[in-house]
Design a protein around this motif. Sequence first.
Motif, PDB file in Angstrom:
ATOM      1  N   SER A 188      32.834  32.953  53.711  1.00  0.00           N
ATOM      2  CA  SER A 188      31.569  32.589  53.088  1.00  0.00           C
ATOM      3  C   SER A 188      31.752  32.271  51.606  1.00  0.00           C
ATOM      4  N   ALA A 230      26.058  19.531  53.061  1.00  0.00           N
ATOM      5  CA  ALA A 230      25.107  19.897  54.121  1.00  0.00           C
ATOM      6  C   ALA A 230      25.804  20.644  55.256  1.00  0.00           C
ATOM      7  N   ILE A 231      26.997  20.182  55.643  1.00  0.00           N
ATOM      8  CA  ILE A 231      27.769  20.828  56.721  1.00  0.00           C
ATOM      9  C   ILE A 231      28.165  22.244  56.306  1.00  0.00           C
ATOM     10  N   PHE A 259      26.796  24.155  54.054  1.00  0.00           N
ATOM     11  CA  PHE A 259      25.615  25.003  53.938  1.00  0.00           C
ATOM     12  C   PHE A 259      25.195  25.553  55.303  1.00  0.00           C
ATOM     13  N   SER A 260      25.250  24.707  56.337  1.00  0.00           N
ATOM     14  CA  SER A 260      24.871  25.137  57.693  1.00  0.00           C
ATOM     15  C   SER A 260      25.855  26.172  58.248  1.00  0.00           C
ATOM     16  N   LEU A 261      27.136  26.076  57.829  1.00  0.00           N
ATOM     17  CA  LEU A 261      28.138  27.051  58.272  1.00  0.00           C
ATOM     18  C   LEU A 261      27.887  28.437  57.674  1.00  0.00           C
ATOM     19  N   ASN A 262      27.272  28.469  56.504  1.00  0.00           N
ATOM     20  CA  ASN A 262      27.086  29.738  55.784  1.00  0.00           C
ATOM     21  C   ASN A 262      26.051  30.641  56.449  1.00  0.00           C
ATOM     22  N   ILE A 263      25.101  30.057  57.199  1.00  0.00           N
ATOM     23  CA  ILE A 263      24.025  30.848  57.812  1.00  0.00           C
ATOM     24  C   ILE A 263      24.561  31.828  58.867  1.00  0.00           C
ATOM     25  N   PRO A 264      25.362  31.377  59.879  1.00  0.00           N
ATOM     26  CA  PRO A 264      25.885  32.342  60.864  1.00  0.00           C
ATOM     27  C   PRO A 264      26.848  33.362  60.233  1.00  0.00           C
TER      28      PRO A 264
END
Length: 596
Positions: free
Chosen positions: A37, A71-72, A74-79
């Motif tokens: 992260s 954008a990619i 950022f989306s990886l950071n959520i899980p």
Amino acid sequence: MCKKEKKKEKNYLLSLVKKHKQYSGYIYTTITGQVISSLVAGSFGILFKYLIDAMNDGNESLFINTVIILAILFSLNIPLLGLRTYSIGRYTSSIMADMRNELANKATTMKTSELDNMHSGDFVSKANNDLGQIRTYFSTHLQFSIRLIVGGVVSFGLMLYLGWLLTLITFLATPVFLFLTILIGKPLKNLVVKRNEKLAEVNKYTQDALGGYVEIRTYQLHTRLGGKIKQAIDDSVKLLFKTAAIESFSRGFGFLSRIIPVIILMAVGSIFIVKGIGGITIGTIIAISSLSNAPLNLLFHLSNIVNNYKKAQGSTKGLLKIFEYEDERTSGSVLNINETHPIISFKDVSFSYQSESSSSPVLNNISFDIYKGEQIAFVGESGCGKSTIIKLIAGFYAVDSGSILISNENINNLNLKDYRKNISIVDQDTYLYPGTLYENISCGVINEYEEVPEELVKQAAISANIHEFILSLPNQYETFAMERGVRLSGGQKQRITMARACIREAEILLLDEPTSALDMENEMIVQEQLQKLMVDKTSIIVAHRLSTIKDVNQIFVIDKGNIVEKGTHNDLIALKGKYYDLSHKQLEKEREAINE
């Protein structure tokens, strides 16, 4: 010499983690998730450099590609955030569950002598306050510390990659702030230990106030006990103020450590751009500035990280100290009762309770033999050592000198758990644990994992003359012993403990003044049931009413820890010694009570 002592100081928090290393996978998952992260978050800083430079250079293709990559990522950071939270939650819950179980087990396995020197309020305080603070550290502060440390280190590495010279100059003053933060937070661990000890005192006095409310109200002890509680609270508050002062002072250094590097970055970065040093661009400064948030956050909260760790250390130290108390032994041989030898034999036994307040002898070189099936009584003034003999027979304490033989086997060589399967006890202090009346009776069965037939429990209750009363209750045998609205008299409680002793069918029956707290009517009922319970058992009785032991095989008279007389009731009355005097005084008191 002082330095050596400091090096040897135990890291209690690390000991706790090692003790529960089976859950380390959750911590590794948390750290790994945080590293990934942090790398993702750090990549934002580098991408910002390319984004700014693309805008300055008018490179549309680079600009669009950078936005897509952002954008990619950022989306990886959520899980990853969810994974970290889940892992640390599982780690904390698992350790706390184990610690609570271990504390409960420790309370039942500690040596009796260790329990004597610990107030129950201290134990409860450590189980609540210390364990609560450790839970807070693992569930909140540890995750916070991992995020800051890993994020700070990763971001600092990326800053070096972008501009190592500018980064080093920016953080030039950091070592000074690190040293001051650690130095200021050093006393916290001991302060937390002392504060928790004071909170334990508050719990102890409060527990005494609840348990002894009759005496407190009767003897007007409100002011005295209230004063002790107030003093303990005042002391804990003073320690809390000291802790808060250290934390607030160290936060001041945290603020300076955060603001000074930003000023240096902007000033030195501008000079580097003007003079063309190290290929620094506006994008580089913005990227380094963005990345610097993580290491600056680390510096700002470093005092919190250190202080929280110190406080967790203090709480863990207090908690783990409990596990350093010695347990009863679990090894030893299985008892085989040999009828050719006395079932219980005391050989020149001396004993004293080892406590902080006193270690004066309670028993002095006493010797006696008890054979299978005999009924033996011990009498004497209060505090002469009668109940101590019962506790020694049960293996609760080790003797100072001499030996206790159980069927010709030294009690020190026996497996205590196995040996106590041969013992039932009816004490002056009746104990009913939080559970149903059925459970309170059936727990006397030797095999604790055995399914106890209902008929066996009822038969034991009938033998103890408590069955009819239980049937009169709304929930009968499923009535909870501690249930509000169900008030059991002293005699009823005692008969339930007798039913527990009856269902055990043990060879040795220990009766420690079982009717001393009962009125005359209840005493007669209970005494009648005790006579039935003693049939075909080796019974050792500590009696306060001498009329109840007239028919026993032998009576030992104890005075100041010595056996001064022994014989049957008639022999001792004829002797006109200590027993005769005790009997005469008791008869006079009974006559006075009748006349009143």
